[in-house]
Design an enzyme around this catalytic site. Sequence first.
Site, PDB file in Angstrom:
ATOM      1  CG  ASP A 381      -1.778   1.188   1.345  1.00  0.00           C
ATOM      2  OD1 ASP A 381      -2.354   1.570   0.326  1.00  0.00           O
ATOM      3  OD2 ASP A 381      -1.881   1.759   2.445  1.00  0.00           O
ATOM      4  CG  ASP A 641      -2.035   2.079   6.608  1.00  0.00           C
ATOM      5  OD1 ASP A 641      -2.710   1.723   5.626  1.00  0.00           O
ATOM      6  OD2 ASP A 641      -1.752   3.269   6.848  1.00  0.00           O
ATOM      7  CG  ASP A 645      -4.111  -1.698   2.962  1.00  0.00           C
ATOM      8  OD1 ASP A 645      -4.184  -1.516   1.733  1.00  0.00           O
ATOM      9  OD2 ASP A 645      -3.738  -0.834   3.768  1.00  0.00           O
TER      10      ASP A 645
END
Length: 1003
Positions: A381, A641, A645
Amino acid sequence: MSEPVEKEAGPTTNPESSAPPVEEKKKREYKEFTHDENKATQINVDMSQIELKAEDLYDKEKVDLETIVIDDVFKLLQCTGEGLDSEEAKRRLELFGPNKLESEEQNPFLQFLSFMWNPLSWVMEGAALVAIALSNGEHRPPDWQDFVGIVLLLIINSTIGFYEERNAGNAVKALMDSLAPKAQVRRDGKLSEIDSAELVPGDMINFKIGDVVPADCRLVEAINVSIDQAALTGESLPVSKKEGDQCFSGSTCKQGEAEGVVISTGANTFFGRAASLVGQDDDTTGHLQKILAQIGSFCLVSIGIFVVAEILVLYAGFGYRYRRGLDNILVLLIGGIPIAMPTVLSVTLAVGAQQLAKHKAIVTRITAIEELAGVTILCSDKTGTLTTNKLTIDKQLVKTYGPFSSDDVILLSAYASRTENQDAIDTCVVGSLADPAKARAGIKLLDFKPFNPVDKRTEITYREESTGKLKRVTKGMTGAIMDLVSRNKTEELEDRLVADVQEFADRGLRSLAVAYEEVDGDDFEAEGNGFELIGLLAIFDPPREDTKQTIDDAIGLGVKVKMVTGDQLAIAKETGRRLGLGTHMYPAQVLKDGPPPDSKFRSLDEMIMDADGFAGVYPEHKYEIVKRLQALGHLCAMTGDGANDAPALSRANVGIAVEGATDAARGAADIVLTEPGLSTIVHAIRGSRIIFQRMRNYSIYACAVTIRIVVCFAILAFAYKFDFPPFMILIIALLNDGTIMTLSVDRVLPSNTPDSWDLAEIFAYAVAYGLYLTVSTVALVIIILETTFFQDKFGVLLSGKKETSRADANDPELHMIIYLQVAIISQALIFVTRSHGFFFMERPSFALLGAFVIAQVISSIIAAYANWGFTAIHGISGAWIGIVWVWNIIWFIPLDLIKFAMKASVIKYLRERKQRQAMEEVAAQSRARDEGVPLSRTQSRAASIHESLYSNRVGFIRRAARRVGFGGGKVIKMSNTELQRFGSIQAHHTGQTLARSASRTQA
């Protein structure tokens, strides 16, 4: 992606007017980079016309807790603006459960027993039953000694494995407990602080700048509130919130303060529903369990072949009596089974987990360490992972248009920023100063106008203390600022500004224009001498300081890095450019539409493999990318995080939650980082490869010992009717296990490329070593039984036999000689399997070396003094012990040559064949995908027939725990339909539970 900014709110000229014609200049459009705004939708619900049943609350066409008016929210949740009383809160806590991700507690006793629940242990347990229940008859008692020895061996192995795994689990639990957030809640009419886990639907909560929103809520009061939802959407910029808006659990308040009513908690929040995807795939069988299954199958098949052979030869051929043949079979079962394998690997992983914890990487699924060693692609990410998730002024890109330098422009823009209760823009502007105090140093603030959605700018009027002059600075969106500029507004300037704004937009940078004027006199409210444009600032979310080095290190370790972000394409490309990651990035739409017709890619998979990243992705897109990479044969790691995700973290072979991750991400991840940045991942990859090498070394050793025991003692039984005592095999196994446990801290070098389990290589090495060691033992027996070499050369005898007489194959002293020979050289084999070159070129750990020495001293003492009548052995002389040691040293030296010969012939052939097969498989997969064949998961957590035996290590224990009432964790499913409309998930269970169990204190 962005909209033109409207300018000039003043009166417009009517072209049909009779006023004198005025030369007009076409209004310029500044293509600034902005984020798309989604307007809230409202559902028209007549509350008086519906009955509030559970099914009504499920029906989003009737009622939606996210969008209905606040009064109806209070009515549905049976609460008031004064909050709940303690008694009602306690009742609801029992109904809805704690506001945290649910986890399944495992009973310690059942966890201990789980180390005895695998096929290798089953064989040993079967051998114990044979010893105690079947070894009867012929006027001999049950074989208590072997039974006790086998049980002791099982308990020792299970205890060590349980202790190490429990320690690792406790460390993780302690970490997670320490991360528990707090919440300000109104209870019994007053505000108090509680653990956010105690929140329930209907609670009134307060939060302010810097606080994490503790549960999904609807705002009833909002004062200049801005919420960072990057964990949900992946976007860098905070979102303004007003009364009635929804805030999601885990998002961060960046500005203002607010009060809201909780509408969903725990697993029913947006984050919780994302985390529920963790259980969507079969988690019970990991990659390591798959390898264990195949190694175990190899050992079991090897043992099975020779057990059947012994039954046929000894009973049918030699006419053995029942008890004598059973003892020979027990030797193969006890000696051939690598009973310590699950424990050694568990201990190795547990020790490795503790070592990784020193680098601030907490392992929540211990077998993920082994998978991390083989990871070939790392999907990451962007926001908060590769970047800091903090907006920053790029000082290198400041554009100036007046007499001021770039540093002057930044300082003046800091004057025009709030120093307290800042929004994200003000924070980044003031933060760009070397000393934030300079934002008010040397000036006296006279008037300040904060940012508002109408004017789209801030403005400060101040007195410069050094000169006493009044001055005014404004900063904001380019169009709004240019509407004010008059002094240096020329065609040339505007052309230049348009080009600069376009350049920033193309690179995903947000523009911030700055203008300045002086005010004559002492009236700070008076008009100035006219604004002049003095600068243009570029705002972006910068990469972390260590990210570029981390990516370079990962690439150096053979791991390809791909960015997968919910942010927009221009921002993703700019971040990739700054990190050296590449700019071959594509929008998420290609995952649905596939490569364009004129593309160089023949399939979507080719595009995914070539891509440096994807932008604008939703959770299901990240999930799909990881799934496709796995289907291409890659072990894939994913870092993230936030809740967006979580699905991909769950799907990945190794999910890594970065520092500051939400509960949803941590719950889905296999490894949790507790230090900012990604540098820990490189430490973890190197550490995992060290651990992998230790496990591979042990696997070769264990399989070689299996071949060596079963082939050796079967040949001796067939050739000489050699009846080796089973108890002595137990002693060898016990000493071996004690030594081999130290492999968990052995010194090894990590590989520079991803590791993989090539079982064909492992089995080939094992067969070569095993057969060679078999020859060393059989040759010794032949010389002792068929010749008088040792009697002639060294004057040694067996059991008082004369020098010229032939020894008995079942002489107790011969048993002891073979015991010592097998014990020494079998254990010494580990020094060959652990090294890539000559064994003496790679120093082992002191622990391994010390354990080997201690084990051999014990073996030699047993050989000299153990006169145990119950097991048909007798102590031997020091001369015989010396002969055995010299014999083993002579046979040990060529083991390295066998290793090199295998590498040059068999192993080379196997690798070339594997490479050809891989190329053919990729081609076949590509053809299959072109024909529309669905993808399937590869290499990890995919159960097969023999793997399912090893999944019992987890699955059986979980089922047993539920049956006896331990660990009642809930499993929450998410349908594909829910996943597709992920952005509108809300608290279904709240209304349902309250409808079933009405409050005693009706609001």
